[in-house]
Design a protein around this motif. Sequence first.
Motif, PDB file in Angstrom:
ATOM      1  N   GLN A  66       0.953  -1.358   0.094  1.00 49.23           N
ATOM      2  CA  GLN A  66      -0.131   0.208  -0.017  1.00 49.23           C
ATOM      3  C   GLN A  66       1.002   1.154   0.091  1.00 49.23           C
ATOM      4  N   GLU A  67       1.991   1.240   0.610  1.00 53.16           N
ATOM      5  CA  GLU A  67       2.961   2.097   0.735  1.00 53.16           C
ATOM      6  C   GLU A  67       3.625   2.442  -0.600  1.00 53.16           C
ATOM      7  N   GLY A  68       3.543   1.562  -1.346  1.00 51.56           N
ATOM      8  CA  GLY A  68       4.169   1.589  -2.814  1.00 51.56           C
ATOM      9  C   GLY A  68       5.827   0.965  -2.779  1.00 51.56           C
ATOM     10  N   VAL A  69       5.805   0.332  -1.689  1.00 50.13           N
ATOM     11  CA  VAL A  69       7.260  -0.679  -1.558  1.00 50.13           C
ATOM     12  C   VAL A  69       7.203  -1.603  -2.715  1.00 50.13           C
ATOM     13  N   SER A  70       8.334  -2.184  -3.210  1.00 53.53           N
ATOM     14  CA  SER A  70       8.116  -3.097  -3.835  1.00 53.53           C
ATOM     15  C   SER A  70       8.737  -4.406  -3.238  1.00 53.53           C
ATOM     16  N   VAL A  71       8.102  -5.680  -3.500  1.00 56.08           N
ATOM     17  CA  VAL A  71       8.817  -6.565  -2.624  1.00 56.08           C
ATOM     18  C   VAL A  71       9.178  -7.888  -3.294  1.00 56.08           C
ATOM     19  N   VAL A  72      10.317  -8.146  -3.131  1.00 52.63           N
ATOM     20  CA  VAL A  72      10.573  -9.578  -3.968  1.00 52.63           C
ATOM     21  C   VAL A  72      10.449 -10.470  -2.973  1.00 52.63           C
ATOM     22  N   PHE A  73       9.604 -11.685  -3.427  1.00 52.85           N
ATOM     23  CA  PHE A  73       9.482 -12.602  -2.542  1.00 52.85           C
ATOM     24  C   PHE A  73      10.230 -13.957  -2.873  1.00 52.85           C
ATOM     25  N   ILE A  74      11.268 -14.358  -2.591  1.00 57.12           N
ATOM     26  CA  ILE A  74      11.989 -15.633  -3.005  1.00 57.12           C
ATOM     27  C   ILE A  74      11.286 -17.007  -2.356  1.00 57.12           C
ATOM     28  N   SER A  75      11.028 -17.952  -3.024  1.00 56.79           N
ATOM     29  CA  SER A  75      10.339 -19.002  -2.343  1.00 56.79           C
ATOM     30  C   SER A  75      10.066 -20.031  -3.452  1.00 56.79           C
ATOM     31  N   HIS A  76      10.101 -21.383  -2.914  1.00 57.55           N
ATOM     32  CA  HIS A  76       9.396 -22.510  -3.748  1.00 57.55           C
ATOM     33  C   HIS A  76       8.443 -23.219  -3.328  1.00 57.55           C
ATOM     34  N   LYS A  77       7.557 -22.401  -2.388  1.00 56.01           N
ATOM     35  CA  LYS A  77       6.395 -22.840  -1.855  1.00 56.01           C
ATOM     36  C   LYS A  77       5.198 -22.320  -2.724  1.00 56.01           C
ATOM     37  N   LEU A  78       4.676 -23.016  -3.458  1.00 53.28           N
ATOM     38  CA  LEU A  78       3.418 -22.786  -4.523  1.00 53.28           C
ATOM     39  C   LEU A  78       2.445 -21.801  -3.423  1.00 53.28           C
ATOM     40  N   HIS A  79       1.907 -22.721  -2.720  1.00 59.42           N
ATOM     41  CA  HIS A  79       0.736 -22.352  -2.121  1.00 59.42           C
ATOM     42  C   HIS A  79       0.987 -20.787  -1.495  1.00 59.42           C
ATOM     43  N   GLU A  80       2.385 -20.482  -0.977  1.00 59.45           N
ATOM     44  CA  GLU A  80       2.359 -18.983  -0.461  1.00 59.45           C
ATOM     45  C   GLU A  80       2.581 -17.997  -1.723  1.00 59.45           C
ATOM     46  N   VAL A  81       3.124 -18.286  -2.711  1.00 60.36           N
ATOM     47  CA  VAL A  81       3.013 -17.581  -3.926  1.00 60.36           C
ATOM     48  C   VAL A  81       1.900 -17.228  -4.465  1.00 60.36           C
ATOM     49  N   MET A  82       0.793 -18.321  -4.383  1.00 57.11           N
ATOM     50  CA  MET A  82      -0.581 -17.811  -4.992  1.00 57.11           C
ATOM     51  C   MET A  82      -1.295 -17.060  -4.162  1.00 57.11           C
ATOM     52  N   GLN A  83      -0.896 -16.930  -2.741  1.00 53.71           N
ATOM     53  CA  GLN A  83      -1.672 -16.334  -1.611  1.00 53.71           C
ATOM     54  C   GLN A  83      -1.180 -14.745  -1.669  1.00 53.71           C
ATOM     55  N   ILE A  84      -0.140 -14.742  -1.701  1.00 52.15           N
ATOM     56  CA  ILE A  84       0.494 -13.336  -1.577  1.00 52.15           C
ATOM     57  C   ILE A  84       0.946 -12.458  -2.627  1.00 52.15           C
ATOM     58  N   THR A  85       1.158 -13.009  -3.642  1.00 56.13           N
ATOM     59  CA  THR A  85       2.106 -12.199  -4.771  1.00 56.13           C
ATOM     60  C   THR A  85       0.943 -11.829  -5.963  1.00 56.13           C
ATOM     61  N   ASP A  86       1.487 -10.646  -6.584  1.00 58.32           N
ATOM     62  CA  ASP A  86       0.821 -10.124  -7.597  1.00 58.32           C
ATOM     63  C   ASP A  86       1.169 -10.593  -9.021  1.00 58.32           C
ATOM     64  N   ARG A  87       2.762 -10.852  -9.082  1.00 53.45           N
ATOM     65  CA  ARG A  87       3.147 -11.493 -10.377  1.00 53.45           C
ATOM     66  C   ARG A  87       4.250 -12.346  -9.800  1.00 53.45           C
ATOM     67  N   VAL A  88       4.404 -13.362 -10.641  1.00 59.61           N
ATOM     68  CA  VAL A  88       5.611 -14.253 -10.581  1.00 59.61           C
ATOM     69  C   VAL A  88       6.321 -14.445 -11.617  1.00 59.61           C
ATOM     70  N   THR A  89       7.806 -14.547 -11.288  1.00 58.03           N
ATOM     71  CA  THR A  89       8.837 -14.796 -12.366  1.00 58.03           C
ATOM     72  C   THR A  89       9.332 -16.392 -11.981  1.00 58.03           C
ATOM     73  N   VAL A  90       9.406 -17.280 -12.923  1.00 58.40           N
ATOM     74  CA  VAL A  90       9.863 -18.580 -12.428  1.00 58.40           C
ATOM     75  C   VAL A  90      11.089 -18.781 -13.079  1.00 58.40           C
ATOM     76  N   MET A  91      12.110 -19.524 -12.394  1.00 52.04           N
ATOM     77  CA  MET A  91      13.355 -19.542 -12.877  1.00 52.04           C
ATOM     78  C   MET A  91      13.769 -21.171 -12.692  1.00 52.04           C
ATOM     79  N   ARG A  92      14.346 -21.554 -13.913  1.00 51.98           N
ATOM     80  CA  ARG A  92      14.919 -22.922 -13.826  1.00 51.98           C
ATOM     81  C   ARG A  92      16.085 -23.158 -14.474  1.00 51.98           C
ATOM     82  N   ALA A  93      17.194 -23.939 -13.713  1.00 55.23           N
ATOM     83  CA  ALA A  93      18.325 -23.890 -14.106  1.00 55.23           C
ATOM     84  C   ALA A  93      19.209 -22.510 -14.784  1.00 55.23           C
TER      85      ALA A  93
END
Lengths: 340, 502
Positions: free
Chosen positions: B190-217
């Motif tokens: 809400q305050e305009g801070v951008s957050v990068v949320f590193i995770s490998h837990k899908l349900h958390e990603v679905m729950q909290i994030t607006d966009r997602v970038t997926v990396m592999r190898a």
Amino acid sequence: MRVILPILAVIITFALTSALVLMVGASPLEAYYHFLVEPLSSRVSAVEVLVKATPLLLTGAAVAVAFSGGFWNIGAEGQFLAGAVAATAIGLNMHSLPPAVAVPLTLIGGVAAGMAWVATPALMKTRLGIDEVVTTLLLNSVALLAVSALLNGPWRDPISQWPQSPDIAAAAILPKLIPRSRLHLGFLLAILVVAALGFVLSRTAFGVRLRAAGMEPDAARFAGIQVGRVMLTTALLSGGIAGLAGAIEVAGIHYHLIEAISGGHGYTGIVIATLSGLNPWAVVPAALFIGLIDTGSQTVSRALGVPVYLGEVIQATLLLVTLAVLLLQHYRIRWERRAA
Amino acid sequence: MTTDEVPAVRMRGIWKRFGTVVANRGVDFDLRPGEIHALLGENGAGKSTLMRILYGLYRADAGTIAVNGAPATIRSPHDAIAHGIGMVTQHFALVSPMTVTENVILGCDQRIRLDLKAAQQQVSAAADRVGLSIDPRALVKDLSVGQRQRVEILKALYRQARVLILDEPTAVLVPQEVEQLFATLRRLRQEGVSVVFISHKLHEVMQITDRVTVMRAGEVVGAAETSRVTPTDLARMMVGRPTIGVIKPRTISAAQPQAALQLEGVSARNNKGLPALRNLSLEVRAGEILGVAGVAGNGQTELAQVIEGVRPVTSGRLLVCGQDITNAGPRRAMDAGVGRIPEDRHESVVGAMSVAYNMALEHLDEFTRSGLIDRRRLRQHAERLIGQYQIRARPDDPIRTLSGGNMQKVILARVLDRNPRVIVVSQPTRGLDVAATEYVRGKLVEQRQKGAAILLISEDLDEILELSDRIAVIYEGEIRQILDAGEATLEALGLLMAGLRR
């Protein structure tokens, strides 16, 4: 890579020390010729390199095995002196025995004394966890003072009154390998000890346990290795080899005890062990290399009439540079411009 | 993205190599202002590397970074902070004997004289603003892991961070703390801070994030609005194929009544000499997996070490198949039939030694003839295990050159090849990729079918739930409760792990 590093070290040392050589009015190139090439140009001086390398092979091996097993033995100097004292004590009383008995007894005495000298710090380390770096180092001074006390007291030469012991019995003296040279059986023994050590460390279960305990004590303990016991054995092995070096120096070169019997061979052993990367096989070239520049530093001062200590300065610089080069090969330099 | 919006961070063509391993290969990454952006991928996919480059902990071999549209050179965290970037890594950088306030202002106190009172008010106000409840005068050493994480976040905010990178922030939290963290992240957004949320837990990603970038190898395999993708899509992108869980036979295989491993009132101290296990009792039967769940640091490490024979117990008894091995040391524990797969892989191998030697290290006498190593036997043994356990290594490779997964397989092979009656295993899949994780879990289930009693200690609740027949929750060195796998839910475990009784 390993081959060009010493050459690189020589070149850097040359650059660092030529100014000094110039200051005393000698040519740096000539000085280096005498330092590194001249000793190998004649048979007599080449043999002298081997003589110089003999105690260093053993102290280098002693320190290398200790460090491999995680026992930071800085006391090879003291163990060397203990071995020399024991060899003198035994050698002085061998007049009625044949060499086949007298020589082994003298040498075994040296080994036992070296082990005894390291036993206290080793037990303090394994039982009480007291840092062996400090204890082994302090015992070096104790050993040197004990030698001094003996030479100024009971063992003072009755004829010359110099602080040196009487000569040991002829039967206890190591036979020469080359007649009329200083090269004696001890050189062969030293090579044998180094080879045996290399074999033990790489091919026996004991050697594997020793290295495992030295490199990763926690993993070794986890695997059921009794790290304390292995370390104690390592320390005794190291002290025994250093003691043997002292005995060989008495029975092979001097035939009596003097205060300068070691003159730092135990400390040089640390340098050699480091140069060798704690690999007993690599102790051989490292000890020969130090033997060479040891001989060379005397050749330089004799040939060019420069002070002896100049040779020592170059020798010390070369050692430091060699160690630095060995260490710094793992780094790379990166230049970059600072952004505005 | 609308074309007129300037990204808060734009990374282009980022390359990073570690020796022969390429961690990032030409990665592009965009972070919009005021979004929570998931960076998703398996362990080793290159997520942390990319963010460590952004925060100046690593230097990229190639590539450019722009912050708010302007090119930025970031060569240290100092530069990153100057660009308004903050990061909370998995290992906190806090001074534990100092207070929260002191930790927060440490390093950015401009004047010589400290006005602690004013600073305290500032910190307190900042904490309230984003919903981080914390006492600014509390000493960090008295705080829980979750609270320490809040201090780290406060530190970043106090330094005017407009971009906040969180590296697997939920790994150390209990479920209730995760909810609090998410509330804070929403406030920050809400305050305009951008957050990068590193995770490998899908349900958390679905729950909290607006966009997602997926990396592999080391590469970005896709970026999307979170609301437009399903967890299955993400999982497929992450691993390159749909995940297959280990199928655990629901019937307890050979469930024998007698306990193969018994701990009776065991107490032990940690490395600091403080009580770590308090009168702990448990039993593991032959043919079952008993999972031990708990927040890190509640005695799991010490529990494993006691059974492994490397940590003395101060009271109590330890029995393996009726044989007393209390304080008997690792040798006798192994002889009694205990197979040990420790928490820290590196703690059980000698890095500079070869794979073959490490495979034989625990039973060196069996590879020795009159004191000499039988190198042929050593080699044959290693080759057999390498084949059998599909290890990508040669017998002579120093074990430290192996990847985490292959190193774990070596340890697994060394232990399981002897068909131990009791297996104590800690964090068996920590840091492993999906394929290796499945392999390791499959092997554990296989041993269970063969009748081994397995004590599985893990911080990964999904792993515990997937593999265990029964689940014991450890809290402050005690077993709080033992649940049957059927009745255990994430919520129930979370409450017990947080020290609450049901």
